[in-house]
Design an enzyme around this catalytic site. Sequence first.
Site, PDB file in Angstrom:
ATOM      1  N   SER A 129      37.040  48.229  42.095  1.00 43.47           N
ATOM      2  CA  SER A 129      36.358  48.070  40.805  1.00 43.47           C
ATOM      3  C   SER A 129      35.189  47.114  40.962  1.00 43.47           C
ATOM      4  O   SER A 129      35.230  46.176  41.771  1.00 43.47           O
ATOM      5  CB  SER A 129      37.330  47.519  39.759  1.00 43.47           C
ATOM      6  OG  SER A 129      36.633  47.146  38.575  1.00 43.47           O
ATOM      7  N   TYR A 180      43.964  43.001  36.095  1.00 40.44           N
ATOM      8  CA  TYR A 180      43.441  44.234  36.683  1.00 40.44           C
ATOM      9  C   TYR A 180      42.577  43.926  37.902  1.00 40.44           C
ATOM     10  O   TYR A 180      42.732  44.537  38.975  1.00 40.44           O
ATOM     11  CB  TYR A 180      42.635  44.986  35.624  1.00 40.44           C
ATOM     12  CG  TYR A 180      41.885  46.193  36.124  1.00 40.44           C
ATOM     13  CD1 TYR A 180      42.529  47.408  36.339  1.00 40.44           C
ATOM     14  CD2 TYR A 180      40.510  46.125  36.362  1.00 40.44           C
ATOM     15  CE1 TYR A 180      41.842  48.522  36.795  1.00 40.44           C
ATOM     16  CE2 TYR A 180      39.815  47.235  36.805  1.00 40.44           C
ATOM     17  CZ  TYR A 180      40.470  48.427  37.016  1.00 40.44           C
ATOM     18  OH  TYR A 180      39.782  49.521  37.463  1.00 40.44           O
TER      19      TYR A 180
END
Length: 257
Positions: A148, A161
């Site tokens: 990410s 996350y």
Amino acid sequence: MTTSNPDRIALVTGASRGIGRGNALQLAARGVDVILTYLNGEDEAAAVVKQIEALGRRAVALRLDVGAAGTFDAFAGNVRAVLKQVWQRDRFDYLVNNAGGGVYATLADTTEQQFDLMIDTHLKGTFFLTQKLLPLMEDGGRILNTSSGLTRFTASGYAAYAVAKAGVDVLTRYMALELGPRGISVNAIAPGATETDFGGGALRDDAALNAQFAAMTPLGGRNGVPDDIGGVVATLLTGDTGWITGQRIEASGGLLL
């Protein structure tokens, strides 16, 4: 004009929607057959299979919970059976560890359950699913793990996350080291702000949020869409990129350079 890889097979997790769906369709457009997985979207997965078949490729959808490592042995058995039945093969060529979801909560508000979900889904899932599937992968194959943009820059509310995805970045390098002798390259693809239903579709549906991130994206002044990521994934897997391994490759339009 697309390139073709006859008889190449990719396994893409979480490909019933969003970025995973884009990955699967872009691979099919380049002549690759696809085993795709879904968790709850069986009808959506079936629709993706039909789209791939309309592109002249073969596809099969299998259910998989990447957060439940105890089911991976059985899943590997299902993959082995599908390879035999549909392709008369023992192995597949490309693995895209894409499936997952997000949690939006500040550090103070994140629960242990939420934290464990992120680790189990993104980090533990990637580690042990790859482990179970390695005997079914061709030597000289390619693996792409999904990282990410949030492992490079920060945004409040995504700590759990992002920590899990940062683990994927490190894991990717270790995979590349240990699988190199088999000729298997391993890299991480790191999407930036992408318009999907991730996080409830906030970036896609909230006009103010969408404009905020688009303004920080130099390339095109817009946010990404699944085809942007899928094109990069398909190129890394099917193109002349076999000498790239152990790298984190960000596909973000230059977000927050």
